[in-house]
Scaffold this motif. Sequence first.
Motif, PDB file in Angstrom:
ATOM      1  N   PRO A  34      15.151  12.435  31.670  1.00 58.77           N
ATOM      2  CA  PRO A  34      16.312  13.337  31.760  1.00 58.77           C
ATOM      3  C   PRO A  34      17.520  12.688  32.425  1.00 58.77           C
ATOM      4  O   PRO A  34      18.659  12.922  32.011  1.00 58.77           O
ATOM      5  CB  PRO A  34      15.785  14.514  32.603  1.00 58.77           C
ATOM      6  N   MET A  35      17.262  11.845  33.437  1.00 55.71           N
ATOM      7  CA  MET A  35      18.387  11.184  34.106  1.00 55.71           C
ATOM      8  C   MET A  35      19.056  10.183  33.178  1.00 55.71           C
ATOM      9  O   MET A  35      20.288  10.051  33.157  1.00 55.71           O
ATOM     10  CB  MET A  35      17.902  10.511  35.390  1.00 55.71           C
ATOM     11  N   PHE A  36      18.238   9.468  32.407  1.00 51.98           N
ATOM     12  CA  PHE A  36      18.806   8.509  31.452  1.00 51.98           C
ATOM     13  C   PHE A  36      19.634   9.238  30.391  1.00 51.98           C
ATOM     14  O   PHE A  36      20.732   8.805  30.036  1.00 51.98           O
ATOM     15  CB  PHE A  36      17.684   7.710  30.789  1.00 51.98           C
ATOM     16  N   LEU A  37      19.117  10.346  29.872  1.00 54.27           N
ATOM     17  CA  LEU A  37      19.844  11.111  28.859  1.00 54.27           C
ATOM     18  C   LEU A  37      21.143  11.683  29.420  1.00 54.27           C
ATOM     19  O   LEU A  37      22.180  11.699  28.736  1.00 54.27           O
ATOM     20  CB  LEU A  37      18.963  12.235  28.318  1.00 54.27           C
ATOM     21  N   THR A  38      21.112  12.137  30.674  1.00 49.62           N
ATOM     22  CA  THR A  38      22.323  12.669  31.306  1.00 49.62           C
ATOM     23  C   THR A  38      23.379  11.584  31.432  1.00 49.62           C
ATOM     24  O   THR A  38      24.559  11.799  31.114  1.00 49.62           O
ATOM     25  CB  THR A  38      21.989  13.238  32.697  1.00 49.62           C
ATOM     26  N   ALA A  39      22.957  10.407  31.919  1.00 45.95           N
ATOM     27  CA  ALA A  39      23.905   9.291  32.063  1.00 45.95           C
ATOM     28  C   ALA A  39      24.459   8.857  30.710  1.00 45.95           C
ATOM     29  O   ALA A  39      25.657   8.582  30.572  1.00 45.95           O
ATOM     30  CB  ALA A  39      23.219   8.119  32.766  1.00 45.95           C
ATOM     31  N   LEU A  67      30.237  18.055  28.922  1.00 45.83           N
ATOM     32  CA  LEU A  67      30.165  19.282  29.733  1.00 45.83           C
ATOM     33  C   LEU A  67      28.741  19.545  30.196  1.00 45.83           C
ATOM     34  O   LEU A  67      28.513  19.921  31.360  1.00 45.83           O
ATOM     35  CB  LEU A  67      30.689  20.470  28.917  1.00 45.83           C
ATOM     36  N   LEU A  68      27.780  19.354  29.296  1.00 45.68           N
ATOM     37  CA  LEU A  68      26.376  19.562  29.680  1.00 45.68           C
ATOM     38  C   LEU A  68      25.946  18.547  30.745  1.00 45.68           C
ATOM     39  O   LEU A  68      25.190  18.880  31.668  1.00 45.68           O
ATOM     40  CB  LEU A  68      25.477  19.445  28.447  1.00 45.68           C
ATOM     41  N   ALA A  69      26.450  17.319  30.622  1.00 47.44           N
ATOM     42  CA  ALA A  69      26.125  16.302  31.629  1.00 47.44           C
ATOM     43  C   ALA A  69      26.698  16.688  32.988  1.00 47.44           C
ATOM     44  O   ALA A  69      26.033  16.541  34.024  1.00 47.44           O
ATOM     45  CB  ALA A  69      26.669  14.941  31.195  1.00 47.44           C
ATOM     46  N   VAL A  70      27.922  17.203  33.007  1.00 43.15           N
ATOM     47  CA  VAL A  70      28.541  17.625  34.273  1.00 43.15           C
ATOM     48  C   VAL A  70      27.729  18.753  34.903  1.00 43.15           C
ATOM     49  O   VAL A  70      27.498  18.762  36.129  1.00 43.15           O
ATOM     50  CB  VAL A  70      30.003  18.067  34.037  1.00 43.15           C
ATOM     51  N   GLU A  92      24.490  19.385  34.513  1.00 42.87           N
ATOM     52  CA  GLU A  92      23.225  18.838  35.008  1.00 42.87           C
ATOM     53  C   GLU A  92      23.441  18.017  36.280  1.00 42.87           C
ATOM     54  O   GLU A  92      22.650  18.107  37.235  1.00 42.87           O
ATOM     55  CB  GLU A  92      22.582  17.963  33.930  1.00 42.87           C
ATOM     56  N   LEU A  93      24.515  17.250  36.336  1.00 41.78           N
ATOM     57  CA  LEU A  93      24.815  16.464  37.538  1.00 41.78           C
ATOM     58  C   LEU A  93      25.126  17.384  38.721  1.00 41.78           C
ATOM     59  O   LEU A  93      24.784  17.074  39.860  1.00 41.78           O
ATOM     60  CB  LEU A  93      25.992  15.524  37.266  1.00 41.78           C
ATOM     61  N   THR A  94      25.772  18.500  38.439  1.00 45.84           N
ATOM     62  CA  THR A  94      26.038  19.480  39.499  1.00 45.84           C
ATOM     63  C   THR A  94      24.741  20.049  40.039  1.00 45.84           C
ATOM     64  O   THR A  94      24.582  20.234  41.254  1.00 45.84           O
ATOM     65  CB  THR A  94      26.934  20.610  38.956  1.00 45.84           C
ATOM     66  N   ARG A  95      23.801  20.321  39.142  1.00 46.09           N
ATOM     67  CA  ARG A  95      22.493  20.825  39.590  1.00 46.09           C
ATOM     68  C   ARG A  95      21.814  19.811  40.501  1.00 46.09           C
ATOM     69  O   ARG A  95      21.227  20.183  41.527  1.00 46.09           O
ATOM     70  CB  ARG A  95      21.601  21.112  38.375  1.00 46.09           C
ATOM     71  N   ARG A  96      21.904  18.542  40.154  1.00 46.49           N
ATOM     72  CA  ARG A  96      21.274  17.515  40.972  1.00 46.49           C
ATOM     73  C   ARG A  96      22.001  17.327  42.302  1.00 46.49           C
ATOM     74  O   ARG A  96      21.403  16.890  43.283  1.00 46.49           O
ATOM     75  CB  ARG A  96      21.234  16.182  40.220  1.00 46.49           C
ATOM     76  N   SER A  97      23.305  17.642  42.324  1.00 50.83           N
ATOM     77  CA  SER A  97      24.095  17.424  43.532  1.00 50.83           C
ATOM     78  C   SER A  97      23.948  18.557  44.534  1.00 50.83           C
ATOM     79  O   SER A  97      23.740  18.323  45.724  1.00 50.83           O
ATOM     80  CB  SER A  97      25.580  17.249  43.175  1.00 50.83           C
ATOM     81  N   VAL A  98      24.102  19.806  44.085  1.00 48.99           N
ATOM     82  CA  VAL A  98      24.135  20.941  45.021  1.00 48.99           C
ATOM     83  C   VAL A  98      23.176  22.061  44.653  1.00 48.99           C
ATOM     84  O   VAL A  98      23.258  23.151  45.228  1.00 48.99           O
ATOM     85  CB  VAL A  98      25.568  21.510  45.137  1.00 48.99           C
ATOM     86  N   GLY A  99      22.318  21.828  43.697  1.00 45.92           N
ATOM     87  CA  GLY A  99      21.337  22.855  43.383  1.00 45.92           C
ATOM     88  C   GLY A  99      21.700  23.695  42.169  1.00 45.92           C
ATOM     89  O   GLY A  99      22.692  23.457  41.478  1.00 45.92           O
ATOM     90  N   LEU A 100      20.892  24.727  41.957  1.00 43.61           N
ATOM     91  CA  LEU A 100      20.931  25.472  40.703  1.00 43.61           C
ATOM     92  C   LEU A 100      22.087  26.474  40.627  1.00 43.61           C
ATOM     93  O   LEU A 100      22.590  26.751  39.540  1.00 43.61           O
ATOM     94  CB  LEU A 100      19.595  26.204  40.520  1.00 43.61           C
ATOM     95  N   VAL A 101      22.522  27.037  41.768  1.00 38.46           N
ATOM     96  CA  VAL A 101      23.459  28.153  41.720  1.00 38.46           C
ATOM     97  C   VAL A 101      24.771  27.764  41.052  1.00 38.46           C
ATOM     98  O   VAL A 101      25.239  28.414  40.102  1.00 38.46           O
ATOM     99  CB  VAL A 101      23.724  28.686  43.142  1.00 38.46           C
ATOM    100  N   MET A 102      25.404  26.695  41.546  1.00 41.99           N
ATOM    101  CA  MET A 102      26.692  26.278  40.982  1.00 41.99           C
ATOM    102  C   MET A 102      26.541  25.853  39.528  1.00 41.99           C
ATOM    103  O   MET A 102      27.408  26.131  38.685  1.00 41.99           O
ATOM    104  CB  MET A 102      27.268  25.134  41.821  1.00 41.99           C
ATOM    105  N   VAL A 137      31.767  15.498  41.052  1.00 47.33           N
ATOM    106  CA  VAL A 137      30.961  16.178  40.036  1.00 47.33           C
ATOM    107  C   VAL A 137      31.083  17.698  40.175  1.00 47.33           C
ATOM    108  O   VAL A 137      31.245  18.422  39.179  1.00 47.33           O
ATOM    109  CB  VAL A 137      29.486  15.730  40.163  1.00 47.33           C
ATOM    110  N   ILE A 138      31.026  18.187  41.414  1.00 43.71           N
ATOM    111  CA  ILE A 138      31.136  19.629  41.642  1.00 43.71           C
ATOM    112  C   ILE A 138      32.483  20.148  41.157  1.00 43.71           C
ATOM    113  O   ILE A 138      32.572  21.200  40.506  1.00 43.71           O
ATOM    114  CB  ILE A 138      30.952  19.941  43.142  1.00 43.71           C
ATOM    115  N   VAL A 139      33.542  19.420  41.470  1.00 46.48           N
ATOM    116  CA  VAL A 139      34.877  19.852  41.051  1.00 46.48           C
ATOM    117  C   VAL A 139      35.004  19.793  39.533  1.00 46.48           C
ATOM    118  O   VAL A 139      35.731  20.586  38.935  1.00 46.48           O
ATOM    119  CB  VAL A 139      35.961  18.995  41.750  1.00 46.48           C
ATOM    120  N   GLY A 140      34.288  18.878  38.888  1.00 44.86           N
ATOM    121  CA  GLY A 140      34.252  18.872  37.427  1.00 44.86           C
ATOM    122  C   GLY A 140      33.665  20.167  36.892  1.00 44.86           C
ATOM    123  O   GLY A 140      34.176  20.743  35.918  1.00 44.86           O
ATOM    124  N   ALA A 141      32.591  20.645  37.536  1.00 44.93           N
ATOM    125  CA  ALA A 141      32.006  21.928  37.126  1.00 44.93           C
ATOM    126  C   ALA A 141      32.963  23.084  37.401  1.00 44.93           C
ATOM    127  O   ALA A 141      33.062  24.023  36.601  1.00 44.93           O
ATOM    128  CB  ALA A 141      30.683  22.153  37.867  1.00 44.93           C
TER     129      ALA A 141
END
Length: 628
Positions: free
Chosen positions: A74-79, A115-118, A120-130, A408-412
Amino acid sequence: MSVFKRIPVADHLVTLLSLIVVATVLYVSLFGVFSDSYLRVGMLLISGLLVVLSSLGRTRDLSDTRLSLRTGLPMFLTAAALFLAVYQYFRAADEIETGLYFLSTADIWFGLLGLLAVIELTRRSVGLVMALVAAIVLAYGAFGHMAPGFLRHAGISADELMTVLWFSFDGVFGRPMATVVSTILIFILFGALLELLSIDRVLVRMAVAATGRLKSGPAAAATVASGLFGTISGSAVANVVGTGVITIPLIKKRGFSARFAGAVESAASSGGQITPPIMGAVAFIMADVTSVPYLTICAAAAVPAVIYYCGLFVAISRATDNMELVEEAQPTVRFTWRELLQIAIFAIALAGIVCAMVAGASPAYAGFIGVALATVLGFSVRPDLVFDLQAWLKFVRSAGLISAQLVVIVGAVGIVIGVLNLTGVGLRFAALLSNLASDQLILSLLLMALACLLLGMGMPTVPAYLIIVLVMGPSLQKLGVPIVHTHMFVLYFGVLSAITPPVALAAFAAAPIAGAPPMATALEASRLALPGFVIPFAFVYQPALLLGTGYPITETAQAILFVLLAVIVISRACYPRRSKTYMTPVGLALAGGLIFFDPLVSWLCVALAGASLALDRPGQSARKLSRT
């Protein structure tokens, strides 16, 4: 198993990409933005790769091949998705800047991947809520024409949606992204540099020395230290983790409960986000969004922040009076000459930032001056750090990863802002609130406060503020509240959502450090910080409280007196003496009279509040008993 063979390489790549981020931030703060497209889009790409690689670097279990596939693929696909989307953007960067680019089918699909990558990266950065917020809003943009009631919009084509959200400066790469990469990241670097120089630990010792004679001791010290460090920290959670590992054990050692120790740290750390001069980086975004000078924002925020911490001190002191604490000798804190110089460096660096702003420098250049002062003075005091490779690596990686997560968060957030602007749902939501409140200001404020707490739950300060002010801000301004007061109202409730159940990020971060139940810690933190929930209402009913907003000095002094006294009686009412529980409703009633009524009633409440404080002095009960 090949994923695991690349894990050591991932650590080196994290260091390299972090170096690129740090170098770019320093260059931009000194020389200015070299290219909007390449800076915003390129920084998102580097930040996304950093988040992915840091996640990969934390994967250390080499015994499970299935784990490598579950985490690595999943990380490779996101990148890969982010890289392809950014590549497609750069192919048409010149035409996008002129607004003359028309999307192809491939552009639409690549934009969606981005957009989907952003998300997913947000989830990895600050969790599921954002991440869920961004995903739901994106789905609403695509399918909201099928939504019921006032949520339904006219419909947005895929071409238009991707143009706004990815291939323009209105969505992911909009103004919030521009503000972060050109202004805020230098202050993230400044905070990481203070940690490298161990100034954060010296600040804790200074706070202990300043409050050691108080009965509340370490709890008061944690309030001071977290407030000082929180102003430069971009996150209440990061502040809890950074200073809480030192302060929470000290508070528990004094005899306070684990729940109370975690609550003090989370309430104090959250307050750092509303304390000038940096306010957790929100001050710069607020100045950009409102077009109000940065120094005006700082002046407006100064008095409410001081009053918030006064309320915390009073609440902690009153809570201490009702507790059976361990008797300890007063701590004697002696500072070495090096530690005294470190405190001076912190003061000089902050003074340099403020003076540069007053002299007319840009916020980014002022931040560079702060970094330069801290670097030159810090390494003259700590020359051993100059050749400490491990310390430098920790500094670079910390600054790079925190910056990457923020980008990444600001991208979301850009996804949310873009969709809300396209659909107009924010304005419709504001109109709905106004209709529900029937133009009653207090009811509108209560509904907005509740909505702000709900929208801000689970989010860091910057995205919480941006999303809330976009959705809720027009409602207050429609009722005649000035723009600075509106944004400060929203900011306070966005910050306080970090300690408000059921999703209280700061309190939940403090709970495991303290060894306390998370929900109990959040409830105790909300009780301690209750005056903070009242102060935003004072922005509206006592508008002269905010300095620099055009009110006469006499009105400002009167508003400060009313609000400060209201906060004191609320804090005491939250922790009444065991024999005087009736003071809780009395205190809350007096606070309401001080803030919400006309000056005549407020002055009457001043006299009554003074009398109640005199009757409820700490030694009053003891003197009565001795006479008996």
